[in-house]
Design an enzyme around this catalytic site. Structure first.
Site, PDB file in Angstrom:
ATOM      1  N   LYS A  53     -19.572  -8.531 -13.029  1.00 44.73           N
ATOM      2  CA  LYS A  53     -19.503  -7.826 -11.739  1.00 44.73           C
ATOM      3  C   LYS A  53     -20.508  -6.673 -11.683  1.00 44.73           C
ATOM      4  CE  LYS A  53     -18.134  -5.859  -8.026  1.00 44.73           C
ATOM      5  NZ  LYS A  53     -18.081  -6.394  -6.702  1.00 44.73           N
TER       6      LYS A  53
ATOM      7  N   ASP B 165       0.870  -1.185   0.000  1.00 39.07           N
ATOM      8  CA  ASP B 165       0.000   0.000   0.000  1.00 39.07           C
ATOM      9  C   ASP B 165       0.901   1.228   0.000  1.00 39.07           C
ATOM     10  OD1 ASP B 165      -3.195   0.369   0.714  1.00 39.07           O
ATOM     11  OD2 ASP B 165      -1.972   2.138   1.178  1.00 39.07           O
TER      12      ASP B 165
ATOM     13  N   CYS C 220     -20.302  -0.029  -2.669  1.00 41.89           N
ATOM     14  CA  CYS C 220     -20.397  -0.761  -3.941  1.00 41.89           C
ATOM     15  C   CYS C 220     -21.655  -0.464  -4.739  1.00 41.89           C
ATOM     16  CB  CYS C 220     -20.315  -2.258  -3.660  1.00 41.89           C
ATOM     17  SG  CYS C 220     -18.835  -2.671  -2.740  1.00 41.89           S
TER      18      CYS C 220
HETATM   19  C1  UGA Z   1     -22.254  -5.852  -2.236  1.00 41.71           C
HETATM   20  C2  UGA Z   1     -22.576  -7.202  -2.905  1.00 41.71           C
HETATM   21  O1  UGA Z   1     -23.584  -7.886  -2.155  1.00 41.71           O
HETATM   22  C3  UGA Z   1     -21.316  -8.060  -2.997  1.00 41.71           C
HETATM   23  O2  UGA Z   1     -21.601  -9.264  -3.702  1.00 41.71           O
HETATM   24  C4  UGA Z   1     -20.229  -7.278  -3.751  1.00 41.71           C
HETATM   25  O3  UGA Z   1     -19.014  -7.993  -3.805  1.00 41.71           O
HETATM   26  C5  UGA Z   1     -19.972  -5.971  -3.040  1.00 41.71           C
HETATM   27  O4  UGA Z   1     -21.203  -5.219  -2.976  1.00 41.71           O
HETATM   28  C6  UGA Z   1     -18.935  -5.225  -3.816  1.00 41.71           C
HETATM   29  O5  UGA Z   1     -19.162  -4.904  -4.987  1.00 41.71           O
HETATM   30  O6  UGA Z   1     -17.826  -5.036  -3.301  1.00 41.71           O
HETATM   31  P1  UGA Z   1     -21.953  -5.007   0.292  1.00 41.71           P
HETATM   32  O7  UGA Z   1     -21.957  -3.631  -0.278  1.00 41.71           O
HETATM   33  O8  UGA Z   1     -20.908  -5.378   1.280  1.00 41.71           O
HETATM   34  O9  UGA Z   1     -21.861  -6.102  -0.888  1.00 41.71           O
HETATM   35  O10 UGA Z   1     -23.315  -5.184   1.069  1.00 41.71           O
HETATM   36  P2  UGA Z   1     -24.713  -5.941   0.879  1.00 41.71           P
HETATM   37  O11 UGA Z   1     -24.860  -6.917   1.967  1.00 41.71           O
HETATM   38  O12 UGA Z   1     -24.890  -6.425  -0.483  1.00 41.71           O
HETATM   39  O13 UGA Z   1     -25.715  -4.742   1.185  1.00 41.71           O
HETATM   40  C7  UGA Z   1     -25.727  -3.553   0.403  1.00 41.71           C
HETATM   41  C8  UGA Z   1     -26.810  -2.622   0.877  1.00 41.71           C
HETATM   42  O14 UGA Z   1     -28.086  -3.125   0.505  1.00 41.71           O
HETATM   43  C9  UGA Z   1     -26.874  -2.407   2.392  1.00 41.71           C
HETATM   44  O15 UGA Z   1     -27.108  -1.037   2.641  1.00 41.71           O
HETATM   45  C10 UGA Z   1     -28.057  -3.246   2.825  1.00 41.71           C
HETATM   46  O16 UGA Z   1     -28.668  -2.756   3.992  1.00 41.71           O
HETATM   47  C11 UGA Z   1     -28.958  -3.122   1.620  1.00 41.71           C
HETATM   48  N1  UGA Z   1     -29.921  -4.235   1.460  1.00 41.71           N
HETATM   49  C12 UGA Z   1     -29.469  -5.492   1.197  1.00 41.71           C
HETATM   50  C13 UGA Z   1     -31.275  -3.985   1.525  1.00 41.71           C
HETATM   51  O17 UGA Z   1     -31.720  -2.832   1.741  1.00 41.71           O
HETATM   52  N2  UGA Z   1     -32.157  -5.022   1.331  1.00 41.71           N
HETATM   53  C14 UGA Z   1     -31.735  -6.282   1.077  1.00 41.71           C
HETATM   54  O18 UGA Z   1     -32.591  -7.170   0.901  1.00 41.71           O
HETATM   55  C15 UGA Z   1     -30.363  -6.526   1.021  1.00 41.71           C
END
Ligand code: UGA
Length: 433
Positions: A200, A35, A256
């Site tokens: 992706k 890094d 993301c």
């Molecule tokens: C997301 C993807 O799920 C991963 O597969 C991907 O690798 C990642 O982005 C990335 O591109 O790096 P992440 O951002 O860690 O992962 O979180 P998630 O668990 O997917 O949740 C994202 C958002 O959606 C959160 O704010 C969560 O509260 C919201 N969410 C999720 C909802 O409002 N409803 C749902 O049913 C699921």
């Protein structure tokens, strides 16, 4: 035995880079992670983590012998042939992905480099092709990450799929990457670079679309007296739809989804194609964060000088990540309406403090709720389910709670004396039952 494993290099030790480095070390590979920030490298070398991710600190400490952190690119190039690029690609003002960090990594590689560049950073489709054009002869593989914050270590170790994109001439590089992931047992999809890049972006955009869709259904449910939880359950039983990512709430956040949905929309736009659906997905998500304010106003009238407690600030539980967290928009909107905002998050308070001006940060949920005119559950941290809600109700000026994640048990809350409102549930205006 570990020394016989192929060494792995990681460039950019943010959240993705650190998880990747620690997990490959756990699989027995010597890992060198580089890094540009000396303070980060020093802290990690002492085993101190700068991010909160369950299980990661243990992994870093347990594999300290195999895991080296450095600021020195030459050391990295000397010790590893396979280089995972994990630098961030934040959105620019235009919504396109900022590729400047990716570009500077490529520029740092010597002209006669025999390394394999493995792109983990999320980049627009076409990036790999342009890097290959600039650096002919440099083996290039697209290997997007699908980790979720909060469960990243488990996701890495048990992948649904590993996508490996390599174009003609780079088959051997693709094979080398596939060998790294084989022990994990997930399906390995071999494809071309542009398709891997699109997989992706399309995956994240589709998941975001599912969330915005269920949020709109939730809003209609409120009007017609249906319960979105029941609706999502019934929909999810159709295996063509699936039950995941149908939790209605106050919108998606994080580093993301907002970035990738916008990057895909821009990518399409740059080719002259207007991706209409994604425009709506983004707009629905923005409005969803704001609807909570209207719910509070329906109960309280004007919010001027009303004290509103926010439970949870991180964009989701089990992380201290505040990037694009719904709490930021909500706090600003509430303050804009004249409310006094107090907030509590089990781990994100410190990070949140840097971003939230004039929000009082409490040391516990109980402290945040005492004397408040209303509470909003923003992040579904497990500890909020364990609160003594009867006691909390008597400590508040008015026991009103908007559950932005449909996380708490409405009956329990009502029995404790609360006026309870969820998202996509029949609205309850007036006195508690
Ligand atoms: C997301 C993807 O799920 C991963 O597969 C991907 O690798 C990642 O982005 C990335 O591109 O790096 P992440 O951002 O860690 O992962 O979180 P998630 O668990 O997917 O949740 C994202 C958002 O959606 C959160 O704010 C969560 O509260 C919201 N969410 C999720 C909802 O409002 N409803 C749902 O049913 C699921």
């Amino acid at each position: 035995m570990s020394e016989q494993r192929e060494p792995v290099g990681v460039i950019g030790v943010g959240w993705v880079g650190l998880v990747t480095a620690a997990c490959f070390a756990e699989l027995g590979h010597p890992v060198v992670a580089r890094d540009i920030l000396p303070e980060k490298v020093e802290a990690l070398s002492r085993g101190e983590l700068t991010i909160h991710e369950p299980g990661l600190a243990d992994l870093v400490r347990r594999n300290a012998e195999r895991l080296t952190f450095t600021t020195d690119m030459a050391e990295l190039l000397d010790r590893a042939r396979l280089l995972f690029v994990c630098v961030d690609t934040p959105p620019t003002y235009s919504g396109d992905a900022d590729l400047s960090r990716v570009r500077s990594v490529v520029e740092e590689l010597p002209a006669d480099s025999e390394h394999v560049l493995i792109m983990k950073s999320t980049v627009p489709a076409g990036t790999g092709e342009s890097i290959r054009r600039d650096r002919p002869g440099l083996p290039y593989v697209s290997c997007p990450e699908f980790l979720k914050e909060g469960t990243a270590v488990a996701d890495f170790m048990n992948p649904d799929r590993v996508v490996i994109g390599a174009d003609t001439g780079d088959e051997e590089a693709g094979d080398a990457v596939a060998r790294l992931y084989e022990p994990l047992g997930g399906e390995i999809l071999r494809t071309d670079v542009a398709s891997a890049e699109m997989i992706k972006l399309a995956s994240n955009a589709f998941l975001a679309t599912k969330i915005s869709f269920i949020n709109e259904i939730a809003n209609v449910c409120e009007e017609v007296g249906a319960d979105v939880g029941e609706v999502a359950r019934g929909m999810g039983l159709d295996e063509r739809i699936g039950s995941s990512f149908l939790r209605a709430g106050i919108g998606y956040g994080g580093s993301c989804f907002p970035k990738d949905v916008s990057a895909l929309k821009m990518l399409a736009g740059n080719t002259g194609y207007h991706f209409q659906l994604l425009t709506a997905v983004i707009e629905v998500n923005e409005l969803q964060k704001r609807r909570v304010v209207a719910k509070l106003q329906r109960h309280l009238g004007s919010l001027i000088d009303k004290r509103v407690a926010l439970l949870g600030l991180a964009f989701k539980p089990d992380t201290d990540d505040m990037r694009e967290a719904s709490s930021l928009v909500l706090a600003a909107r509430l303050q804009g309406e004249g409310a006094e905002v107090v907030a509590y998050d089990p781990v994100a308070s410190e990070r949140a403090g840097e971003l939230l001006s004039s929000v009082e940060l409490a040391g516990s949920a109980v402290e945040a709720l005492a004397g408040a005119d209303a509470a909003v559950l923003v992040t579904e941290w497990g500890e909020f389910a364990e609160l003594d809600w009867g006691e909390v109700a008597s400590s508040m000026s008015r026991a009103l709670l908007v559950d932005g994640r449909n996380f708490l048990d409405p009956e329990k809350l009502r029995a404790a004396g609360f006026e309870y409102e969820g998202i996509g549930k029949k609205q309850e205006i007036g006195a508690p039952s």
